[in-house]
Design a protein around this motif. Structure first.
Motif, short mmCIF file in Angstrom:
data_model
loop_
_atom_site.label_atom_id
_atom_site.label_comp_id
_atom_site.label_asym_id
_atom_site.label_seq_id
_atom_site.Cartn_x
_atom_site.Cartn_y
_atom_site.Cartn_z
N LYS A 197 28.95 -6.43 93.49
CA LYS A 197 27.49 -6.50 93.42
C LYS A 197 27.05 -7.93 93.09
CE LYS A 197 23.46 -4.32 91.31
NZ LYS A 197 22.99 -3.32 90.31
N PRO A 198 26.24 -8.57 93.94
CA PRO A 198 25.83 -9.95 93.67
C PRO A 198 24.76 -10.02 92.59
CG PRO A 198 24.77 -9.15 95.67
CD PRO A 198 25.71 -8.06 95.21
N TYR A 199 24.59 -11.23 92.05
CA TYR A 199 23.56 -11.43 91.03
C TYR A 199 22.16 -11.36 91.63
CZ TYR A 199 27.34 -12.99 87.96
OH TYR A 199 28.47 -13.05 87.20
N PHE A 200 22.02 -11.78 92.89
CA PHE A 200 20.73 -11.79 93.57
C PHE A 200 20.85 -11.00 94.87
CE2 PHE A 200 20.97 -15.75 91.17
CZ PHE A 200 19.83 -15.66 90.38
N GLU A 201 19.85 -10.21 95.15
CA GLU A 201 19.83 -9.51 96.43
C GLU A 201 19.53 -10.50 97.55
OE1 GLU A 201 20.62 -6.47 97.11
OE2 GLU A 201 21.03 -5.95 95.03
N PRO A 202 20.16 -10.36 98.73
CA PRO A 202 19.91 -11.30 99.82
C PRO A 202 18.45 -11.39 100.23
CG PRO A 202 21.87 -9.99 100.27
CD PRO A 202 21.23 -9.41 99.04
#
Length: 254
Positions: A197-202
């Motif tokens: 899970k990334p820190y920021f959504e694309p």
């Protein structure tokens, strides 16, 4: 991805606002993965490999239409990436003829064609994100940047930023990387992707970039004087032979 601010002088001369970046680093430092992520993330991105691309494939070519028999222009990678990003992997493996072909596109952001009775000037307003490997396999810290890459000085002067990526041995970093890669292989084919899970959504990051591009910052007087003083100092070091860590400073760096 953010780039700079496009400007035009009173004489009608257009100043490039897009930023050209080159990644130089050791093997297995995820340079190609970074380029492919940018290519998939940006709405208008083109990915190509320097060794497998020709001058016509990067710029444009004139071909004869099979049905009408007339000559037409086929767009290359830099034209297709207009108002976007062109990612070029293995940039150092390009032949000199291919590197010369993109001189105009990297600075004037146009492509001029005079072939088969067709004379045209086409737009190539794109940022170039390139990746290159050192000449000696691994980056030699005892040598300067220009001695580590097989890129001609005219091309190097057209890049605004160079980032050197080193594969250093660090126990904490190696353990974190190994733990992440093993976790990716372990969860392959399963529904548990919590560790990815990334820190920021694309979508949120793309919206932030679009908003940042709408801002036109101004250079204050204090910053102008600082830039002029720094440029003059770098030029003096070049003249006296003191600047041995990078390539020659030109007006393009302003």
């Amino acid at each position: 991805m953010l780039g700079g601010v496009h400007k035009s002088t009173k004489e009608g001369i257009k100043l490039r606002g897009d930023v050209n970046v080159c990644l130089v680093g050791d093997p297995s430092t995820a340079k190609s993965q970074f380029l492919k992520f940018i290519h998939g993330f940006m709405p208008r991105g083109v990915y190509t490999s320097g060794k497998a691309s020709s001058a016509a494939g990067l710029t444009a070519s004139v071909v004869k239409d099979a049905e009408t028999g007339e000559f037409c222009v086929e767009a290359g990678a830099l034209m297709l990436a207009d108002n976007g990003i062109c990612c070029i992997d293995e940039f150092d493996k390009m032949d000199n003829t291919e590197q010369v072909a993109i001189h105009e596109a990297m600075e004037q952001q146009t492509i001029s064609i005079t072939k088969a009775g067709i004379h045209a000037t086409l737009n190539a307003r794109t940022s170039i994100l390139a990746a290159a490997n050192p000449i000696f396999g691994r980056y030699d810290r005892s040598k300067s940047l220009k001695a580590n890459v097989a890129i001609s000085p005219p091309i190097m002067s057209r890049f605004d930023l160079f980032f050197v990526v080193l594969d250093e041995c660090n126990p904490a970093t190696d353990q974190a990387i190994a733990k992440h890669i093993v976790g990716v292989h372990q969860s392959s084919g399963q529904n548990d992707n919590s560790h990815l899970k990334p820190y920021f959504e694309p979508a949120a990051l793309l919206q932030y970039i679009q908003y940042a591009k709408s801002i036109s910052p101004q250079i204050p007087e204090e910053s102008r004087r600082k830039l002029v003083t720094c440029y003059r100092s770098l030029r003096e070091n070049d003249h006296l032979g003191r600047n041995r860590t990078a390539y020659r400073i030109t007006v393009r760096q302003l």
